[in-house]
Design a protein around this motif. Structure first.
Motif: not given
Length: 257
Positions: A186-194
């Motif tokens: 649901f989180n739109e902040l995906l950069g850090l996970s990637r």
């Protein structure tokens, strides 16, 4: 042996607390012939698990109204089984990333006997729990921009810090499991996970099987970026085979009800 001794000591602390109504760090340190630092870690971990309340110099029992509240929020047996299976993949001296989340947080008590760990996290709560371990790991924080929704650090600064290191493993949760695409959030902040996935040699996703098939639009990690999925024994067999066909090792924790 260290883990068993720790668990026995903490069980005895609760027994003494029940008998006496309160305990002191000094008393417990003498009773167990161990350091006050170790006793404070015991009390902090027992408080974190909702089993007592710390007071200056010691601890008192948890009030009955808080005991009732804790019963509602207790980590599920499925999460614990998944967390234990995930923790078994961590060896002494591993360099790991632990993303924020309830299942990744449930792994921490199972790391008590690991030695020489280096752990980076973006969660203050995770960092505090890691500090309470008997064998306290070398702790790294991503820093970055505080996101009140996830209660974790995000953003470009956190990504830059991560890219300065390399890690053996990443442990990360998910909001959904899409057998065709990957993990969703649901989180739109995906950069850090990637970025976390990019800097780790093994990417381990942990999540309960009931997250399968949730209609969540944001693809967090495609299966091509995931090494291992650890879930529970309710996972649909067809979905398991579909995920495995994309090169992902799928491990299902057996849950004893």
């Amino acid at each position: 042996m260290a883990k068993r001794n720790t668990l026995q000591r903490r069980h005895t602390i609760l027994h003494l607390l029940e008998q006496q109504g309160e305990v002191s760090v000094d008393q417990l340190s003498t009773h167990f012939a161990t350091s006050e630092v170790t006793i404070r870690k015991d009390l902090a971990e027992l408080e974190r698990n909702g089993l007592l309340l710390r007071r200056y110099g010691g601890a008192v029992p948890l009030p009955s109204d808080l005991v009732a509240q804790q019963a509602v929020t207790e980590v599920s047996k499925r999460k614990q089984a998944i967390a234990q299976l995930a923790a078994e993949r961590i060896r002494d001296h591993n360099r790991i990333i632990m993303d924020f989340g309830t299942t990744t947080a449930a792994m921490i008590p199972f790391l008590n006997d690991r030695r020489g760990l280096v752990v980076m996290t973006n969660s203050l709560n995770m960092a505090q729990a890691l500090r309470e371990l008997e064998n306290e790991p070398t702790l790294l924080m991503t820093g970055g921009t505080w996101d009140p929704h996830t209660e974790a650090f995000q953003g470009q600064v956190a990504e830059l810090v991560l890219r300065a290191y390399d890690f053996d493993q990443l442990f990360i949760g998910c909001d959904g499991i899409d057998p065709a695409r990957g993990t969703t959030t649901f989180n739109e902040l995906l950069g850090l996970s990637r970025v976390m996935a990019e800097v780790a040699r093994e990417v381990v996703v942990v999540g309960e099987a009931d997250k399968l098939g949730r209609k969540i639009p944001n693809l967090e990690l495609p299966w091509g970026a995931v090494s291992t999925l650890i879930t529970d024994d309710r996972l649909d067999q067809a979905a398991k085979q579909q995920i495995e066909a994309q090169g992902v090792l799928v491990l299902c924790a057996t849950v004893k009800e």
